[in-house]
Write a protein that holds these residues in place. Structure first.
Motif, PDB file in Angstrom:
ATOM      1  N   HIS A   1      -1.715  -2.914  -7.381  1.00 20.01           N
ATOM      2  CA  HIS A   1      -3.111  -2.991  -6.927  1.00 20.01           C
ATOM      3  C   HIS A   1      -3.679  -4.401  -7.088  1.00 20.01           C
ATOM      4  O   HIS A   1      -4.465  -4.847  -6.245  1.00 20.01           O
ATOM      5  CB  HIS A   1      -3.977  -1.948  -7.644  1.00 20.01           C
ATOM      6  CG  HIS A   1      -3.870  -0.593  -7.019  1.00 20.01           C
ATOM      7  ND1 HIS A   1      -4.492  -0.268  -5.837  1.00 20.01           N
ATOM      8  CD2 HIS A   1      -3.170   0.495  -7.383  1.00 20.01           C
ATOM      9  CE1 HIS A   1      -4.193   0.979  -5.510  1.00 20.01           C
ATOM     10  NE2 HIS A   1      -3.387   1.453  -6.433  1.00 20.01           N
TER      11      HIS A   1
ATOM     12  N   GLN B   1       0.826  -1.211   0.000  1.00 21.16           N
ATOM     13  CA  GLN B   1       0.000   0.000   0.000  1.00 21.16           C
ATOM     14  C   GLN B   1       0.856   1.256   0.000  1.00 21.16           C
ATOM     15  O   GLN B   1       0.520   2.241  -0.668  1.00 21.16           O
ATOM     16  CB  GLN B   1      -0.962  -0.019   1.186  1.00 21.16           C
ATOM     17  CG  GLN B   1      -2.065  -1.042   1.008  1.00 21.16           C
ATOM     18  CD  GLN B   1      -2.949  -1.199   2.233  1.00 21.16           C
ATOM     19  OE1 GLN B   1      -2.487  -1.102   3.371  1.00 21.16           O
ATOM     20  NE2 GLN B   1      -4.227  -1.480   2.010  1.00 21.16           N
TER      21      GLN B   1
ATOM     22  N   LYS C   1      -5.455  -9.004   0.083  1.00 20.16           N
ATOM     23  CA  LYS C   1      -6.636  -8.740   0.905  1.00 20.16           C
ATOM     24  C   LYS C   1      -7.567  -9.948   0.909  1.00 20.16           C
ATOM     25  O   LYS C   1      -8.141 -10.294   1.941  1.00 20.16           O
ATOM     26  CB  LYS C   1      -7.387  -7.508   0.382  1.00 20.16           C
ATOM     27  CG  LYS C   1      -6.733  -6.205   0.755  1.00 20.16           C
ATOM     28  CD  LYS C   1      -7.547  -5.037   0.214  1.00 20.16           C
ATOM     29  CE  LYS C   1      -6.975  -3.718   0.661  1.00 20.16           C
ATOM     30  NZ  LYS C   1      -7.749  -2.578   0.112  1.00 20.16           N
TER      31      LYS C   1
ATOM     32  N   ILE D   1      -2.304  -6.205  -4.149  1.00 22.41           N
ATOM     33  CA  ILE D   1      -3.025  -5.772  -2.945  1.00 22.41           C
ATOM     34  C   ILE D   1      -4.374  -6.475  -2.860  1.00 22.41           C
ATOM     35  O   ILE D   1      -4.742  -7.007  -1.805  1.00 22.41           O
ATOM     36  CB  ILE D   1      -3.192  -4.233  -2.925  1.00 22.41           C
ATOM     37  CG1 ILE D   1      -1.842  -3.564  -2.640  1.00 22.41           C
ATOM     38  CG2 ILE D   1      -4.255  -3.796  -1.918  1.00 22.41           C
ATOM     39  CD1 ILE D   1      -1.844  -2.054  -2.827  1.00 22.41           C
TER      40      ILE D   1
END
Length: 89
Positions: free
Chosen positions: A73, A32, A80, A76
């Motif tokens: 991204h 991040q 997640k 990420i």
């Protein structure tokens, strides 16, 4: 670090270490932070382009930064998802 069993090509169980939730969270924080830096760079390059300071190098660099940002991204999002699965288990 959690361990799970994986079956290798010769069908023998192999112990595979999986990162802990804290390690996954740490990796997420690093990604991040990288994404935030890339977003700042991308914004700066967009301002240069928008205000007429564009060059072929600027456009090329903007594309590289955008591609890297998109890859980060995706990582990420994947991380997640792994965290959600691990936390709900």
């Amino acid at each position: 670090m959690l361990k799970s069993l994986d079956i290798s090509a010769d069908r023998e169980p192999v112990e595979v270490e999986q990162p802990s939730i804290d390690e996954l969270r740490g990796e997420l924080a690093v990604l991040q932070a990288r994404a935030a830096r890339l977003s700042q760079m991308r914004s700066h390059l967009h301002r240069q382009i928008d205000f007429g300071f564009e060059s072929s190098t600027t456009r090329e660099r903007e594309r590289e930064v955008s591609d890297e940002r998109n890859e980060i991204h995706e990582q990420i999002d994947s991380l997640k998802e792994r965290l959600r699965e691990r936390e709900s288990a």
